[in-house]
Motif scaffolding. Structure first.
Motif, short mmCIF file in Angstrom:
data_model
loop_
_atom_site.label_atom_id
_atom_site.label_comp_id
_atom_site.label_asym_id
_atom_site.label_seq_id
_atom_site.Cartn_x
_atom_site.Cartn_y
_atom_site.Cartn_z
N UNK A 109 9.94 -17.01 -49.00
CA UNK A 109 10.02 -15.57 -49.24
C UNK A 109 8.58 -15.10 -49.30
N UNK A 110 8.27 -14.16 -48.43
CA UNK A 110 6.91 -13.61 -48.39
C UNK A 110 6.99 -12.12 -48.67
N UNK A 111 5.86 -11.58 -49.07
CA UNK A 111 5.82 -10.16 -49.42
C UNK A 111 4.71 -9.48 -48.62
N UNK A 112 5.06 -8.35 -48.03
CA UNK A 112 4.10 -7.58 -47.23
C UNK A 112 3.33 -6.63 -48.15
N UNK A 113 2.05 -6.47 -47.82
CA UNK A 113 1.24 -5.51 -48.58
C UNK A 113 1.74 -4.09 -48.37
N UNK A 114 2.13 -3.82 -47.12
CA UNK A 114 2.54 -2.46 -46.76
C UNK A 114 3.85 -2.53 -45.99
N UNK A 115 4.91 -2.03 -46.59
CA UNK A 115 6.24 -2.08 -45.96
C UNK A 115 6.28 -1.27 -44.66
N UNK A 116 5.56 -0.18 -44.60
CA UNK A 116 5.60 0.71 -43.44
C UNK A 116 4.99 0.05 -42.20
N UNK A 117 3.98 -0.80 -42.38
CA UNK A 117 3.31 -1.41 -41.24
C UNK A 117 3.86 -2.80 -40.89
N UNK A 118 4.91 -3.22 -41.56
CA UNK A 118 5.45 -4.55 -41.31
C UNK A 118 6.45 -4.52 -40.15
N UNK A 119 6.36 -5.53 -39.25
CA UNK A 119 7.24 -5.62 -38.09
C UNK A 119 7.85 -7.02 -38.03
#
Length: 137
Positions: A109-119
């Protein structure tokens, strides 16, 4: 008497129809060669399967969390390459489980710094490239 019993056992094991000692032994040798070829064919198929096993699944969870599942053939630095791919995409590992007995397997399970820029597709491609890089080395 013992030799006759052993010949009978050999004849039975190899399904030989021969009656003469030399013929039974020849049939046994042919049987062993046949078994050896079958073992080699199974080994080739096993190695072929290992070389073609590759699976990358990326699934968005709640918020900025992402579930990543990777299965591939063992490589020297597969885990390092995957972690580098996470780092390049600015992903932090929250939780991970790795297994590497016959194949490399990882569920994280990883977490993105910015949800909007995640693809999701970009991460999938990055992980596939990291795995490919290891299979070339």
């Amino acid at each position: 008497m013992v030799a006759r019993t052993k010949l009978h056992q050999l004849r039975t094991l190899t399904n030989s129809k021969s009656v003469k000692k030399n013929s039974i032994i020849l049939d046994a040798c042919l049987y062993i060669i046949k078994l050896k070829l079958q073992v080699e064919a199974i080994q080739r198929e096993y190695h072929n399967l290992l070389n073609h096993v590759q699976e990358v699944k990326v699934e968005k969870l709640i918020g900025t969390r992402i579930l990543v599942k990777v299965t591939c053939k063992m490589g020297k630095d597969v885990l390092v390459s995957i972690l580098e791919a996470f780092e390049e995409m600015k992903l932090s590992v929250v939780q991970a489980r790795v297994a590497s007995k016959y194949l490399f397997g990882m569920e994280a399970i990883v977490e993105a710094e910015d949800e909007a820029n995640f693809d999701v597709k970009a991460l999938t491609r990055a992980l596939q490239m990291a795995i490919q890089k290891q299979s070339i080395m």
